[in-house]
Design a protein around this motif. Sequence first.
Motif, short mmCIF file in Angstrom:
data_model
loop_
_atom_site.label_atom_id
_atom_site.label_comp_id
_atom_site.label_asym_id
_atom_site.label_seq_id
_atom_site.Cartn_x
_atom_site.Cartn_y
_atom_site.Cartn_z
N ASP A 141 13.10 50.62 -17.13
CA ASP A 141 12.87 49.03 -17.66
C ASP A 141 11.75 48.32 -16.97
O ASP A 141 10.98 47.45 -17.20
CB ASP A 141 14.06 48.23 -17.61
CG ASP A 141 15.05 48.72 -18.68
OD1 ASP A 141 14.44 49.25 -19.87
OD2 ASP A 141 16.16 48.30 -18.90
N ARG A 177 8.46 49.52 -17.89
CA ARG A 177 8.02 48.98 -19.41
C ARG A 177 7.77 47.52 -19.40
O ARG A 177 7.06 47.33 -20.15
CB ARG A 177 9.50 49.08 -20.02
CG ARG A 177 9.88 50.38 -20.57
CD ARG A 177 11.25 50.24 -21.43
NE ARG A 177 11.36 49.43 -22.56
CZ ARG A 177 12.56 48.59 -22.83
NH1 ARG A 177 13.43 48.96 -22.15
NH2 ARG A 177 12.17 47.74 -23.76
N MET A 178 8.16 46.85 -18.22
CA MET A 178 7.96 45.47 -18.21
C MET A 178 6.43 44.95 -18.56
O MET A 178 6.46 44.21 -19.79
CB MET A 178 8.33 44.70 -16.85
CG MET A 178 8.75 43.49 -16.98
SD MET A 178 10.18 43.14 -18.07
CE MET A 178 11.40 43.73 -16.95
N PRO A 179 5.18 45.42 -18.03
CA PRO A 179 4.08 45.06 -18.49
C PRO A 179 3.90 45.12 -20.10
O PRO A 179 2.99 44.59 -20.81
CB PRO A 179 3.00 45.88 -17.67
CG PRO A 179 3.86 46.19 -16.60
CD PRO A 179 5.24 46.50 -16.93
N ILE A 202 6.20 45.23 -22.38
CA ILE A 202 6.97 44.47 -23.11
C ILE A 202 5.99 43.14 -23.39
O ILE A 202 5.88 42.46 -24.25
CB ILE A 202 8.25 43.85 -22.37
CG1 ILE A 202 9.30 45.19 -22.47
CG2 ILE A 202 8.94 42.69 -22.87
CD1 ILE A 202 10.46 45.12 -21.51
N TYR A 203 5.39 42.65 -22.04
CA TYR A 203 4.44 41.25 -22.37
C TYR A 203 3.41 41.74 -23.24
O TYR A 203 2.68 40.61 -23.80
CB TYR A 203 4.21 40.96 -20.83
CG TYR A 203 5.56 40.25 -20.15
CD1 TYR A 203 6.13 39.34 -20.78
CD2 TYR A 203 5.94 40.63 -19.10
CE1 TYR A 203 7.20 38.68 -20.21
CE2 TYR A 203 7.01 40.16 -18.30
CZ TYR A 203 7.56 38.98 -18.96
OH TYR A 203 8.68 38.39 -18.33
N GLU A 223 8.51 49.46 -29.13
CA GLU A 223 9.37 49.74 -28.20
C GLU A 223 9.45 51.41 -27.93
O GLU A 223 9.65 51.83 -26.86
CB GLU A 223 10.68 49.27 -28.60
CG GLU A 223 11.77 49.34 -27.58
CD GLU A 223 12.75 48.15 -27.49
OE1 GLU A 223 14.10 48.74 -27.81
OE2 GLU A 223 12.54 47.16 -27.80
N ARG A 227 4.27 51.10 -12.92
CA ARG A 227 4.28 50.13 -13.49
C ARG A 227 2.81 49.08 -13.54
O ARG A 227 2.33 48.93 -14.62
CB ARG A 227 5.13 49.09 -12.90
CG ARG A 227 5.13 47.55 -13.63
CD ARG A 227 6.00 46.62 -12.85
NE ARG A 227 5.81 46.23 -11.55
CZ ARG A 227 6.28 45.67 -10.71
NH1 ARG A 227 7.51 45.22 -10.92
NH2 ARG A 227 5.85 45.59 -9.52
#
Lengths: 242, 410
Positions: A107, A110-112, A114-115, A120, A159
Amino acid sequence: MNKDPLLVIKDITKDYSTGSVVTSALKGVNFEVYDGDFIAIMGHSGSGKSTMLHIIGFLDTPTSGTYLFDGIDTTKLTEDDLADIRNKKLGFVFQAYNLLPRTSALDNVRMPMIYAGVDEKIQFEKATKALEAVGLSHRMKNHPNELSGGEQQRVAIARALINNPRLILADEPTGNLDSKSTEEIMGIFDELHRKGHTIIIVTHEDNVSDHAEQIVKMKDGLVFQHHISEKHEHIAHNKAGN
Amino acid sequence: MNILLTIRLAIKGLLANKIRAFLTILGIIIGVAGIILIVSVGNGAESLIVNQIKSVGSNLIGILPGGREEGEPPAAAFGIIITTLKEDDIKALKEIPHVTAVTGYAKSVTQVLFRNKKVESTVTGTTSEYPEVEDAKLANGRYFNDLDENSVAKVAILGSKIKQDLFDDTNPVGENIKIKNETFKVIGYMEERGASGFSNNDSLVFIPLKTMQKIILGTNHVSMGRVKVDDASHMDETVDTVIRILRTRHGIDNPKDDDFTVASQEQGLQILTSVTGSIKILLTAIAAIALIVGGIGIMNVMFIAVTERTHEIGLRKAIGAKQKDILRQFLIEAISITSLGGIIGILIGTVISALIAFVIQTLGYKWDLIVTPDSIIIAAGVIVGIGIVFGYAPAKKASLLSPINALRYE
């Protein structure tokens, strides 16, 4: 390579004011970075090297001067435009890893995306691949507090790379690591450089800066030396000789 | 930013500090449970009153002493004693066409004794036409007549429950009971009428109105009068006639000087509903205050969360979170926290409402458990509203942090 530079920094200054006292962290820095460069910014603490990196990474804004990134004058951009550049064109690696606690490695990576609004399903595919690439396929579900420093930094690198950035910025990425982990992490940076990524590392350790192609030395808010690193000078010399 | 992931993270963050989370949502739990309870108990009580009034009949006209302002309940409805209404006023109404029966009331809550048995009862003085006015039937014996009244006879008729309490299954007719140290002869008892409303008709003891006034109370006024009309279609004209007669008897020219209030059951219902309505509004205001205090607690905790997680906010901004992403994240967190409290509050409120309904039903009253979807939807809306209102300022503060200052914050 006779291309336009990726970024051009002209007469950048940065003043901090605490009460009535104004401190100048940068006193007019000039700088150019081309695609594929691997640069180490060196200097003692207080030299302005971290401030320089933060301004390059749009985490901080200069007091005066111009900053062209990818041909765009960035001094006029809004906070949201800058967030967009940080998200899609830059990748950060910090000394303290800066992973989100209580959040799995997967997760975190994944964060960047997501923004960035990535689908998904693609997020999971890409994040899984990125973690495999840094040798953490067995650690995807683990939370940061269950990972070693070296492992956390590898998650952070995964990331940083996830949105295919134009530029990777690393602020003392090995500052909290032992020598073995340092070598592993620098090995990853070397490989990224070989693949054509553009990298700027802030460090005060010679064994880290040795990996870079160019060395920028800063002192008292100014660049006082910008040269090809000895190791690469040697390689470049050999290349020229052939 | 994925909403589900945000909610999951918010709840994980909450659980990481269980005591603080519990204290934070306690205010919301109390406020929401309060709203559910108030709406449920309010509706239950209203149904109780409405059921009672309807059970008495819709072709009754009530006369209460004391005038009233337009749209307000009469003073007597609040228990204020006014002595302007007399038995003769009520008796005079018998002459109106379409009126089939009239009776006055005077009541006193006191102990009723038979040998060594003692019960508390509302002793009610009425006239001989009471059974006709209220459709009450005798199980045994007789009701008192005009002769008993005029002779101030000490005779009593028992409600079915009082009869059972004092005499079990034996026949009370002819026995002597004591009311306020006076000996009364039981001449009859009522059929069971069922408990409805706050006053249980089966727990009443009836004695002649004059006896009540002269021997028990020492007064000469009545607390209420009732007039039965032959048909509901004659109600309006009869109400007008009642008012006219009472004004003439009391020498009143200006309607503003009325010292009595006349209302059909329909109007009485409206008045009582307005009373319960204002009580409900008051209680709702108290619950709203609890919710606001709870909301301030949420705001406080969200401000603390923003400070504690400044570094995280910096990191999120560094990897591309826009201001609106951060704003939304903290708003969703605030809403998640309030919603958790809200869900617990709805459950607790419903369970307590059910317990209250169960206890009251066990006591023999017709009390419905009313937890309407409305009240739950309103509560849910209020919860989300509180999350947004009290979460906004902390979320806005978080969204405006500069990335580097946030990242440097330790």
